[in-house]
Scaffold this motif. Structure first.
Motif, PDB file in Angstrom:
ATOM      1  N   ALA A 164      -2.003  10.951  -5.386  1.00  0.00           N
ATOM      2  CA  ALA A 164      -3.329  10.361  -5.173  1.00  0.00           C
ATOM      3  C   ALA A 164      -4.431  11.408  -5.417  1.00  0.00           C
ATOM      4  O   ALA A 164      -5.446  11.110  -6.047  1.00  0.00           O
ATOM      5  CB  ALA A 164      -3.433   9.780  -3.770  1.00  0.00           C
ATOM      6  N   ARG A 165      -4.209  12.636  -4.917  1.00  0.00           N
ATOM      7  CA  ARG A 165      -5.213  13.697  -5.129  1.00  0.00           C
ATOM      8  C   ARG A 165      -5.380  14.007  -6.615  1.00  0.00           C
ATOM      9  O   ARG A 165      -6.498  14.103  -7.121  1.00  0.00           O
ATOM     10  CB  ARG A 165      -4.809  14.969  -4.380  1.00  0.00           C
ATOM     11  CG  ARG A 165      -5.229  15.005  -2.936  1.00  0.00           C
ATOM     12  CD  ARG A 165      -5.134  16.400  -2.330  1.00  0.00           C
ATOM     13  NE  ARG A 165      -3.870  17.071  -2.563  1.00  0.00           N
ATOM     14  CZ  ARG A 165      -2.800  16.988  -1.763  1.00  0.00           C
ATOM     15  NH1 ARG A 165      -2.851  16.269  -0.667  1.00  0.00           N
ATOM     16  NH2 ARG A 165      -1.699  17.632  -2.040  1.00  0.00           N
ATOM     17  N   PHE A 215       0.944   7.040   2.483  1.00  0.00           N
ATOM     18  CA  PHE A 215       0.294   8.331   2.295  1.00  0.00           C
ATOM     19  C   PHE A 215       0.798   9.385   3.277  1.00  0.00           C
ATOM     20  O   PHE A 215       0.312  10.501   3.288  1.00  0.00           O
ATOM     21  CB  PHE A 215      -1.227   8.178   2.338  1.00  0.00           C
ATOM     22  CG  PHE A 215      -1.748   7.486   1.105  1.00  0.00           C
ATOM     23  CD1 PHE A 215      -1.828   8.150  -0.095  1.00  0.00           C
ATOM     24  CD2 PHE A 215      -2.106   6.156   1.149  1.00  0.00           C
ATOM     25  CE1 PHE A 215      -2.272   7.510  -1.243  1.00  0.00           C
ATOM     26  CE2 PHE A 215      -2.562   5.512   0.013  1.00  0.00           C
ATOM     27  CZ  PHE A 215      -2.637   6.189  -1.188  1.00  0.00           C
ATOM     28  N   ALA A 254      -7.112  11.110  -8.336  1.00  0.00           N
ATOM     29  CA  ALA A 254      -8.515  10.977  -7.904  1.00  0.00           C
ATOM     30  C   ALA A 254      -9.402  11.998  -8.611  1.00  0.00           C
ATOM     31  O   ALA A 254     -10.551  11.696  -8.938  1.00  0.00           O
ATOM     32  CB  ALA A 254      -8.613  11.133  -6.392  1.00  0.00           C
ATOM     33  N   ARG A 311       0.691  11.517  -1.475  1.00  0.00           N
ATOM     34  CA  ARG A 311      -0.598  12.192  -1.229  1.00  0.00           C
ATOM     35  C   ARG A 311      -0.976  13.065  -2.414  1.00  0.00           C
ATOM     36  O   ARG A 311      -2.119  13.061  -2.874  1.00  0.00           O
ATOM     37  CB  ARG A 311      -0.528  13.035   0.052  1.00  0.00           C
ATOM     38  CG  ARG A 311      -0.684  12.257   1.322  1.00  0.00           C
ATOM     39  CD  ARG A 311      -0.992  13.148   2.514  1.00  0.00           C
ATOM     40  NE  ARG A 311      -0.162  14.324   2.622  1.00  0.00           N
ATOM     41  CZ  ARG A 311       0.986  14.385   3.300  1.00  0.00           C
ATOM     42  NH1 ARG A 311       1.438  13.328   3.930  1.00  0.00           N
ATOM     43  NH2 ARG A 311       1.669  15.502   3.359  1.00  0.00           N
ATOM     44  N   THR A 340      -1.312   4.978  -7.244  1.00  0.00           N
ATOM     45  CA  THR A 340      -0.366   5.606  -6.322  1.00  0.00           C
ATOM     46  C   THR A 340       0.427   4.553  -5.572  1.00  0.00           C
ATOM     47  O   THR A 340       1.647   4.675  -5.408  1.00  0.00           O
ATOM     48  CB  THR A 340      -1.102   6.538  -5.334  1.00  0.00           C
ATOM     49  OG1 THR A 340      -1.784   7.536  -6.083  1.00  0.00           O
ATOM     50  CG2 THR A 340      -0.127   7.207  -4.385  1.00  0.00           C
ATOM     51  N   ALA A 341      -0.240   3.493  -5.123  1.00  0.00           N
ATOM     52  CA  ALA A 341       0.458   2.415  -4.416  1.00  0.00           C
ATOM     53  C   ALA A 341       1.501   1.767  -5.321  1.00  0.00           C
ATOM     54  O   ALA A 341       2.631   1.485  -4.887  1.00  0.00           O
ATOM     55  CB  ALA A 341      -0.546   1.377  -3.919  1.00  0.00           C
ATOM     56  N   VAL A 396     -11.248   7.723  -6.844  1.00  0.00           N
ATOM     57  CA  VAL A 396     -10.430   7.355  -5.686  1.00  0.00           C
ATOM     58  C   VAL A 396      -9.877   5.931  -5.761  1.00  0.00           C
ATOM     59  O   VAL A 396      -8.685   5.727  -5.520  1.00  0.00           O
ATOM     60  CB  VAL A 396     -11.209   7.590  -4.375  1.00  0.00           C
ATOM     61  CG1 VAL A 396     -10.464   7.032  -3.174  1.00  0.00           C
ATOM     62  CG2 VAL A 396     -11.477   9.083  -4.192  1.00  0.00           C
ATOM     63  N   MET A 429       0.850  -1.183   0.000  1.00  0.00           N
ATOM     64  CA  MET A 429       0.000   0.000   0.000  1.00  0.00           C
ATOM     65  C   MET A 429       0.888   1.236   0.000  1.00  0.00           C
ATOM     66  O   MET A 429       1.967   1.234   0.547  1.00  0.00           O
ATOM     67  CB  MET A 429      -0.898  -0.043   1.236  1.00  0.00           C
ATOM     68  CG  MET A 429      -2.006   0.967   1.181  1.00  0.00           C
ATOM     69  SD  MET A 429      -2.896   0.788  -0.361  1.00  0.00           S
ATOM     70  CE  MET A 429      -4.500   1.133   0.112  1.00  0.00           C
ATOM     71  N   ARG A 467      -5.834   5.311  -5.696  1.00  0.00           N
ATOM     72  CA  ARG A 467      -5.122   4.579  -4.632  1.00  0.00           C
ATOM     73  C   ARG A 467      -4.277   3.446  -5.206  1.00  0.00           C
ATOM     74  O   ARG A 467      -3.134   3.258  -4.810  1.00  0.00           O
ATOM     75  CB  ARG A 467      -6.100   4.036  -3.606  1.00  0.00           C
ATOM     76  CG  ARG A 467      -6.673   5.089  -2.704  1.00  0.00           C
ATOM     77  CD  ARG A 467      -7.558   4.445  -1.635  1.00  0.00           C
ATOM     78  NE  ARG A 467      -8.079   5.440  -0.737  1.00  0.00           N
ATOM     79  CZ  ARG A 467      -7.446   5.881   0.351  1.00  0.00           C
ATOM     80  NH1 ARG A 467      -6.284   5.395   0.661  1.00  0.00           N
ATOM     81  NH2 ARG A 467      -7.999   6.792   1.110  1.00  0.00           N
ATOM     82  N   THR A 468      -4.834   2.717  -6.166  1.00  0.00           N
ATOM     83  CA  THR A 468      -4.111   1.590  -6.763  1.00  0.00           C
ATOM     84  C   THR A 468      -2.872   2.071  -7.510  1.00  0.00           C
ATOM     85  O   THR A 468      -1.776   1.535  -7.334  1.00  0.00           O
ATOM     86  CB  THR A 468      -5.035   0.807  -7.725  1.00  0.00           C
ATOM     87  OG1 THR A 468      -6.172   0.355  -6.983  1.00  0.00           O
ATOM     88  CG2 THR A 468      -4.324  -0.372  -8.340  1.00  0.00           C
TER      89      THR A 468
END
Length: 147
Positions: free
Chosen positions: A13-14, A4, A17, A10, A29-30, A22, A1, A26-27
Motif C-alpha cells: 500500500a505504501r 493492513f 500510494a 502495508r 492492495t485489497a 492512496v 478489504m 488501497r483498492t
C-alpha cells in the motif's frame, strides 16, 4: 478489504500510494491481498511433503503445493513414457460418469503415490496447534462443566 495488519499488505500500500495515490493504492492492495498474493508466509509443518498454514479472512488456508507438485511430476513421468496412453486415460476420466470418475481418479492417485500424507505425532501436534492459533477467537470454547 486488505488486511493492513499484514506487513506485506502495508508495504504494498505504501509503495503504490507513493506513485498512484492512496485511494488506488488501497483498492489495488485489497485486490492483491484478497487473491492471496500478499499472504503472510505460512507456518511450515515439516513432513515428507511440507504443509504451510496461513490465516485467511474466511478461515485457514492449508498449502499442500509440494504434495500436488509431486503428483504432477509423477504424472508427467508416466506421460513421457506413454503420452498417448496417459492422454487417453485423462480424456476418459474427464468424460466418465461421476461415480466412475471418482473411482478412476482414486486409482490414478494411488498409482501416482497417493494423495494422503502421514504425519508423525509431533508434526500432527504442530499442525493442530498452528490451526488453532490461526483460527484465534473463531474456535468455540468448551464451557465449564460441559462434557
Amino acid at each position: 478489504m486488505a488486511d493492513f495488519s499484514n506487513p506485506g499488505a502495508r508495504r504494498a500500500a505504501r509503495l503504490l500510494a507513493q506513485n498512484y495515490g492512496v485511494p488506488l493504492a488501497r483498492t489495488v492492495t485489497a485486490l492483491l491481498d484478497r487473491e492471496g498474493l500478499l499472504a503472510r508466509a505460512g507456518a511450515r509443518i515439516n513432513a515428507a511433503f511440507p504443509v504451510w498454514v496461513r490465516r485467511r479472512e474466511l478461515g485457514v488456508e492449508l498449502d499442500v503445493t509440494r504434495l500436488v507438485s509431486a503428483l504432477l511430476v509423477s504424472l508427467a513421468s508416466e506421460a513421457s513414457g506413454d503420452p498417448e496412453g496417459v492422454g487417453q486415460e485423462l480424456a476418459d476420466l474427464y468424460v466418465a460418469p461421476e461415480l466412475e470418475r471418482d473411482e478412476r481418479v482414486q486409482a490414478l492417485l494411488d498409482r501416482l503415490g497417493g494423495a494422503t500424507m502421514l504425519l508423525s505425532c509431533g508434526a500432527a501436534e504442530d499442525l493442530a496447534a498452528r490451526l488453532l492459533a490461526a483460527m484465534g477467537s473463531h474456535v468455540p470454547q468448551q464451557r465449564e462443566g460441559a462434557a
